[in-house]
Scaffold this active site. Structure first.
Site, PDB file in Angstrom:
ATOM      1  N   ASP A 122       2.371  58.502  36.929  1.00 31.63           N
ATOM      2  CA  ASP A 122       0.947  58.189  37.000  1.00 31.63           C
ATOM      3  C   ASP A 122       0.571  57.408  38.250  1.00 31.63           C
ATOM      4  O   ASP A 122      -0.606  57.250  38.553  1.00 31.63           O
ATOM      5  CB  ASP A 122       0.582  57.308  35.792  1.00 31.63           C
ATOM      6  CG  ASP A 122       0.109  58.115  34.605  1.00 31.63           C
ATOM      7  OD1 ASP A 122      -0.442  59.204  34.828  1.00 31.63           O
ATOM      8  OD2 ASP A 122       0.288  57.655  33.474  1.00 31.63           O
TER       9      ASP A 122
HETATM   10  C1  BGC Z   1       1.281  52.126  34.958  1.00 38.10           C
HETATM   11  C2  BGC Z   1       1.817  53.452  34.491  1.00 38.10           C
HETATM   12  C3  BGC Z   1       0.926  54.034  33.451  1.00 38.10           C
HETATM   13  C4  BGC Z   1      -0.528  54.067  33.906  1.00 38.10           C
HETATM   14  C5  BGC Z   1      -1.405  54.518  32.768  1.00 38.10           C
HETATM   15  C6  BGC Z   1      -0.162  52.273  35.378  1.00 38.10           C
HETATM   16  O1  BGC Z   1      -0.669  51.017  35.735  1.00 38.10           O
HETATM   17  O2  BGC Z   1       2.079  51.637  36.009  1.00 38.10           O
HETATM   18  O3  BGC Z   1       3.136  53.279  33.996  1.00 38.10           O
HETATM   19  O4  BGC Z   1       1.330  55.313  33.132  1.00 38.10           O
HETATM   20  O5  BGC Z   1      -0.934  52.790  34.333  1.00 38.10           O
HETATM   21  O6  BGC Z   1      -2.711  54.604  33.070  1.00 38.10           O
HETATM   22  C1  NOJ Z   2       3.541  55.419  31.355  1.00 39.63           C
HETATM   23  C2  NOJ Z   2       2.631  56.504  30.917  1.00 39.63           C
HETATM   24  O1  NOJ Z   2       2.319  56.317  29.553  1.00 39.63           O
HETATM   25  C3  NOJ Z   2       3.258  57.863  31.124  1.00 39.63           C
HETATM   26  O2  NOJ Z   2       2.346  58.872  30.781  1.00 39.63           O
HETATM   27  C4  NOJ Z   2       3.728  58.027  32.534  1.00 39.63           C
HETATM   28  O3  NOJ Z   2       4.379  59.253  32.619  1.00 39.63           O
HETATM   29  C5  NOJ Z   2       4.632  56.904  32.950  1.00 39.63           C
HETATM   30  N1  NOJ Z   2       4.009  55.643  32.689  1.00 39.63           N
HETATM   31  C6  NOJ Z   2       5.025  56.965  34.416  1.00 39.63           C
HETATM   32  O4  NOJ Z   2       3.988  56.642  35.258  1.00 39.63           O
END
Ligand code: BGC
Ligand code: NOJ
Length: 820
Positions: free
Chosen positions: A487
């Site tokens: 993400d």
């Molecule tokens: C986090 C990710 C997450 C995303 C969700 C980010 O701030 O680092 O792990 O998947 O937010 O919106």
């Molecule tokens: C947490 C999110 O819930 C997931 O959808 C994503 O794949 C990972 N972070 C990596 O960014």
């Protein structure tokens, strides 16, 4: 250093000091009523949706830590001394403290001045309530005259509004107190038809429902005025902050034990029957009264608890192992599937790190969570798949997230995460292999929650793949969109405005940024789809005729493209950015190698024949593996890069910026098993196995019984420290890696495959797996160092490594596997 120990016999983790490095939590409820509870009774409850139906308040990021909970105060009426058996909120020293976190229940107890108090908290199956069973024992030589005060603080339902809209909310609170039961009915007068209640099994001395009257002016939960003086104020909340507090007096003879029960619950009335008498403003309590009466009785509470234990015995009985390693046995047999239940239920919404406000059910998250859950309650897996597919768009794309209460896609987050739809294919395939229930594919499912747009689920899957094929970039690789699995790799975002969402902001339209990770995921999904459509064509010929070849071909072509344009020389490239430049390449200054494509491309079979898979995994071992797990990328980004986005917003070593992002470690484990590297796969497995990390509790700091999303990477000053425990795809994927690939027991369309890739030093292991009503007892014995397997089924040798379903309705099969 340890803060407790595992009790494998009882399937509990026993915490023996209250001041754990962080609140160590557990989940109550596994259907509709849920709660989190910490080892000092902090936490809250909600009905279905942690944001929209919050029942009690919790103060996130509070000082001191972990405030707001299921509190009980014990007061010695002779001396006036009082304390909390759960240590918080008074934090008076207690003796013999323990917290037993079990499967769907938590017991917290301690002793003080010869009084033992222990409370068991749990949610009965099929009910929207929680029971607190408090046992008091007088271990003194003389009688004890005690007061008990319970306390919870009601949330005014919408947790975000509750934490922000004080000009309104300080005026809306309403309660009723009838027959000792405290009913919280804020907004019931208008559009709500639900209320909460808090009841006690004993006659009351008094009660409080207004927070400030219970606490006293400028006093905190650690020193409530009502408890200090030994009498409730009998306050009645009008606005401000409604709470529920009961006061009970007890006299205990020396050696006497007594149980007191409290019930906290949620209830709905039919809209046309909200009031009793009709036309009044009084809550209709007719249907809730019997529920309250039932569970206030000890025998019924105990029976409900026994039922909960039996339920978990059954769920865990589906896959049990006995290996030479206790950390494997315990995680596979108990805690990992238990965590899978929690991630399946609450996705990324409610934990100590997830406030319950921000995120509902993620499309990719829920599809992956299902991989570790579907064997336990397949019918709920089926329902989830249909709900997810209903948030798909006609393009095949998907809403990134939906709210569990409404089951509707969230417009604020929207779509365009280009990996999303492909996960649906993997999840559906897992469901079909587990259940053989092909009717799922014919289920009519709407697009974008729009009635009238129904198409069979099979069509949704086809569109999922087509979505990728319709969005290819200049190299023929999939366009990344807002982000893929990572993400934080936001290649079209270019945000220099503080506070802008990295996930939903796109400043450069029409970009050419491509993802090698999605290419790998696509190959895997297309192969699954080919296999699936072969069977679908036989069983549902109208739906699936002639499809398998198309998907095989698509997988071949994408694999060729990925090998041609996604290989960097010694590992798989991560992406091409908006300008067509390489990301995750030796040519980059930072972020030269990423973990995700190494895992997924090898899992998809890329480079297995020509040595590239071996080389990619060797690069992982050399450049990404650390003693605490495999970091996400290297070198960490030392500064913010506008064209890369959130990944470079984190200081080095944290989260996606070179943290050990535990979710994708198991992809490497699986990839290693595909190459036959049992020792390497198992070594990686053990590095992040929470139970194996128990003894470094002061470094790891999170719960030793569940996986955390992240462990700080080697670039971080806090290398080895875990964060974001419980709600992470790590749970499902590690479960898949160890159970299906290292232990090698995996469901296939044609039966149960037994193909272990275990450490060389293991002499073997035994396992039980229940698949489609058949119990397989499997004994694996190592005869040589390799992974070639020969099987005997009920004493008869068979060809290959797949045990077909037994003929003639037999439901027990013995499998002997010889490895060598
Ligand atoms: C986090 C990710 C997450 C995303 C969700 C980010 O701030 O680092 O792990 O998947 O937010 O919106
Ligand atoms: C947490 C999110 O819930 C997931 O959808 C994503 O794949 C990972 N972070 C990596 O960014």
């Amino acid at each position: 250093m340890r803060y407790g120990h595992f009790d494998d016999e009882r399937r509990e983790y026993v915490i023996t000091r209250p001041d754990t490095p962080l609140p160590w939590i557990n989940y109550l409820g596994c259907e509709a009523y849920f709660g989190i509870i910490s080892n000092t009774a902090g936490g809250y409850a909600f009905y279905r949706d942690a944001r929209l139906r919050r029942i009690t308040r919790y103060r996130y990021n509070s000082v001191p830590l972990d405030y707001g909970g299921r509190y009980i105060y014990v007061r010695d009426n002779a001396s006036g001394a009082f304390w909390s058996p759960s240590w918080q909120p008074t934090r008076h020293p207690v003796e013999d403290y323990l917290c037993r976190h079990g499967l769907g229940y938590t017991v917290i107890g301690s002793s003080q001045a010869g009084i033992r108090a222990e409370t068991r908290y749990f949610v009965p199956l099929g009910e929207d309530l929680e029971i607190w069973q408090l046992t008091l024992a007088n271990r003194r030589a003389e009688p004890a005259h005690l007061s008990l005060f319970s306390c919870i603080e009601f949330c005014l339902w919408d947790a975000l509004d509750d934490a922000s809209n004080f000009q309104r909310n300080f005026s809306t609170g309403q309660v009723e107190v009838v027959d000792g039961v405290i009913y919280h009915k804020t907004e019931y007068r208008e559009r709500r038809n639900h209320f909460a209640y808090f009841a006690c099994s004993e006659p009351l001395e008094g009660s409080d429902t207004q927070r400030e009257d219970f606490l006293g002016p400028y006093r905190g939960w650690d020193d409530p005025q009502a408890v200090a003086r030994g009498a409730s104020g009998n306050s009645h909340a009008h606005g401000w902050a409604p709470i529920g507090s009961h006061h009970v007096r007890l006299a205990l003879e020396p050696g006497e034990r007594r149980e007191v029960r409290f019930l906290l619950g949620y209830h709905e009335n039919p809209r046309e029957d909200k009031f009793d008498p009709p036309g009044s403003q009084t809550l209709n309590k007719q249907t809730v009264r019997p529920v309250i009466a039932k569970y206030l009785q000890k025998a019924n509470a105990d029976a409900a608890f026994a039922e909960l234990r039996a339920y978990w015995d059954q769920l865990l009985g589906i896959y049990q192992v006995h290996t030479p390693d206790e950390h494997v046995n315990r995680m596979v047999g108990i805690w990992n599937p238990y965590q899978n239940m929690a991630t399946f239920n609450v996705s990324r919404s409610a934990s100590f790190f997830e406030s319950g406000i921000g995120r509902g059910l993620g499309f990719r998250d829920s599809n992956q969570d299902l991989l570790g859950f579907v064997h336990m309650v397949p019918s709920r897996g089926r329902e989830r798949l249909l709900d997810l597919a209903a948030t798909q768009l006609e393009t095949g794309g998907a809403y990134h997230q939906y709210q569990p209460l409404t089951k509707r896609g969230n417009d604020a987050v929207g779509s365009d995460f280009n990996d999303d739809p492909l996960w649906l294919v993997l999840a559906v395939a897992a469901y079909l292999k587990e259940t053989d229930d092909w009717s799922l594919l014919a289920e009519p499912v709407v697009y974008e929650n729009k009635p009238g747009s129904e198409q069979p689920l099979y069509e949704h899957l086809q569109r999922s793949l087509q979505y990728t094929l319709d969005r290819l970039g200049p190299h023929g690789l999939p366009l990344i969109g807002r982000a893929d699995w990572n993400d934080c790799l936001n290649l079209n975002c270019f945000s220099d405005e503080p506070g802008e969402s990295f996930q939903t902001t796109t400043h450069r339209e029409g970009g050419v940024a491509e993802s090698v990770f999605i290419a790998g995921l696509f190959v895997l999904a297309a192969k699954e789809m080919a296999e699936l459509s072969v069977r679908a064509a036989q069983r549902l010929p109208d739906l699936a005729a002639g499809r398998p070849d198309k998907y095989r071909q698509a997988a071949r072509e994408m694999a060729a493209t990925a090998l041609a344009h996604g290989w960097d020389g010694a590992w798989f490239l991560r992406a091409y950015d908006h300008f067509g430049r390489r990301v995750g390449s030796d040519a980059c200054e930072e972020g030269q190698i990423y973990i995700e494509p190494q895992g997924f491309c090898v899992m998809a079979g890329l480079g297995l024949e020509d040595g590239r898979a071996e080389q990619a995994l060797a690069s992982v071992a050399e450049r990404l593996a650390t003693s605490h797990g495999i970091v996400l990328q290297q070198p960490a980004y030392s500064r913010y890069y506008l064209h890369l986005g959130e990944i470079s917003s984190y200081p080095p070593g944290y989260k996606e910026n070179a943290g050990i992002f535990c979710h994708n470690n198991p992809w490497i484990m699986i990839a290693e098993t595909m190459l036959g590297h049992g020792d390497q796969a198992f070594d990686y497995y053990m590095r992040i196995n929470p139970s194996a990390r128990e003894e470094i509790g002061e470094v790891h700091r999170c719960e030793p019984y569940v996986y955390a999303q992240m462990i700080a990477g080697r670039d971080a000053p806090t290398f080895g420290e875990a964060k974001n425990s419980w709600l992470t795809g790590t749970a499902a994927w590690n479960y898949v890696a160890i159970t299906q690939w290292i232990l090698g027991i995996r469901p296939t369309y044609d039966g149960l495959q037994v193909a272990p890739v275990i450490p060389a030093a293991w002499s073997g292991f035994t396992a039980t797996r229940v698949l489609r009503g058949v119990t397989y007892r499997i004994e694996v014995r190592r005869a040589g160092p390799g992974r070639a397997v020969s099987l005997q089924v009920d004493g008869v040798p068979i060809d290959g490594d797949v045990v077909p379903p037994p003929p003639g309705g037999r439901d027990r099969v013995r499998v002997a596997a010889t490895l060598g």
